[in-house]
Design an enzyme around this catalytic site. Structure first.
Site, short mmCIF file in Angstrom:
data_model
loop_
_atom_site.label_atom_id
_atom_site.label_comp_id
_atom_site.label_asym_id
_atom_site.label_seq_id
_atom_site.Cartn_x
_atom_site.Cartn_y
_atom_site.Cartn_z
N GLY A 47 0.92 -1.09 -0.04
CA GLY A 47 0.09 -0.07 0.01
C GLY A 47 0.91 1.36 0.18
CB ALA A 48 3.36 2.47 -2.39
CB ILE B 258 0.65 6.42 5.73
CG1 ILE B 258 -0.46 7.41 6.15
CG2 ILE B 258 1.41 5.98 6.72
CD1 ILE B 258 0.27 8.87 6.54
N GLY B 259 2.14 4.83 3.59
CA GLY B 259 3.14 3.72 3.00
C GLY B 259 4.31 4.31 2.16
CE LYS C 75 -4.95 9.27 13.32
NZ LYS C 75 -4.02 8.48 12.22
CB SER D 107 -7.81 10.34 5.34
OG SER D 107 -8.55 9.90 6.36
CD GLU E 253 -9.09 4.12 5.88
OE1 GLU E 253 -8.37 3.28 6.20
OE2 GLU E 253 -8.72 5.42 6.23
#
Length: 337
Positions: free
Chosen positions: A20-21, A24-25, A217, A286, A298
């Protein structure tokens, strides 16, 4: 604790694989590559093509860092890594977990850099609901079956990054990575990973209670994310509207009661947390970014999981349910859920 790996220490060159680039990745991958670690990237489609051609790129302020990494769509092309970073969006987790089974050796550390309630959330034996599997997170049980519990290291990311274009990541602010053993306490491998992350330029914090960090969080972003996706508003606008802000506070109060029931009390008030969010300015969450890009949202990891935990501990969640229902309906209508 669990498998101790002698590899993961600041001065060793690690074999790292990033799944998962995205924002964050990609950020994690570039920084680790620049620190001298051998980084592979498991990617698909546009990201795969871009990374194979140009490597991973990270824009920090005026500087652009280039990292030569190896990219493939097939895990079989890679050797078993010392550190496997899973940084996919929650809807892609099941597919990612199934695809990386072959990459997890006895001492591979699997770092989960994701938002929301993780599948290992109830892996502590000293808390209520110990051993519970959430159907909203892992309905089929395939995630838990694919990634051995003993290999997992939890991670809570406090950083803002975005994808400028495939393989090109922009780091905006924050470098904080809170890491911890899902079973609680400390371990040699936690200390070693902490040293590795510090050496790579992250603000790493080892935690003896990573579930508390996850929940805290989540308490802040489980409202801002869906409400922003529903309204298209940035966080400052959400907090500027007294009715919307109070709706968010009511959702947070429900989560606060649930936290108390699962051994994770939150000492703040919703208003205190809003004040922290306000300092971030006009932030585009996000989930709003995903909705605008027509990507799956998500919602399960951030909201449905909280409602499910509420049911398990007998806490009514009318406000959470309303937010879940409205956001889910919007997302289904647009093919995002």
């Amino acid at each position: 604790m669990h498998h101790e790996s002698g590899q993961i220490v600041g001065r060793f060159r690690l074999k790292v694989c990033v799944v998962g680039a995205g924002a964050i990745g990609g950020w994690l991958g570039v920084k680790l590559a620049k620190a001298g670690h051998a980084v592979n990237v498991l990617a698909r489609e546009a990201t795969l093509a871009a990374v194979q051609q140009n490597g991973l790129q990270l824009i920090e302020g005026d500087a652009t860092l280039h990292a030569a990494v190896t990219a493939s769509a097939n895990a079989a092309d890679f050797a078993i890594p010392d550190l496997l970073i899973i940084a996919v969006k929650a809807p892609g987790l099941r597919a990612a977990a199934l695809s990386v089974k072959s990459l997890i050796g006895p001492s591979t550390l699997v770092l989960t850099a994701m938002n929301g309630v993780p599948w290992w959330f109830f892996d502590r034996v000293d808390r209520p609901l110990s051993g519970t599997r959430l159907t909203t997170i892992d309905a089929s049980g395939e995630i838990n079956a694919s990634i051995p519990a003993g290999n997992v290291m939890g991670c809570v990311v406090h950083a803002a990054c975005s994808v400028d274009s495939p393989g090109v990541i922009r780091h905006k602010m924050g470098k904080r990575l809170i890491i911890g053993e899902p079973g609680g306490g400390t371990s040699l491998r936690l200390t070693a990973l902490h040293e590795t992350l510090i050496a790579a330029g992250f603000e790493s914090e080892p935690s003896t209670d990573i579930q508390r960090d996850v929940w805290f969080k989540l308490w802040g972003n489980m409202t801002m994310n869906p409400v922003s996706a529903l309204t298209g508003a940035t966080t400052d606008k959400i907090l500027d509207d007294p009715l919307v802000r109070e709706f968010c506070s009511n959702v947070m109060r429900e989560a606060q009661v649930i936290g108390g029931e699962i051994g994770i009390p939150i000492e703040q008030t919703p208003e205190q947390r809003h004040a922290v969010t306000r300092k971030l300015g006009a932030m585009k969450t996000s989930m709003l970014q995903d909705a605008e890009a027509n990507k799956g949202i998500e919602l399960d990891a951030l909201v449905a999981a909280v409602a499910e935990i509420g049911q398990k501990v007998g806490v009514a969640t009318p406000y959470t349910d309303a937010m879940l229902g409205l956001t889910r309906l919007m997302a289904r209508g647009r093919g995002l859920y």
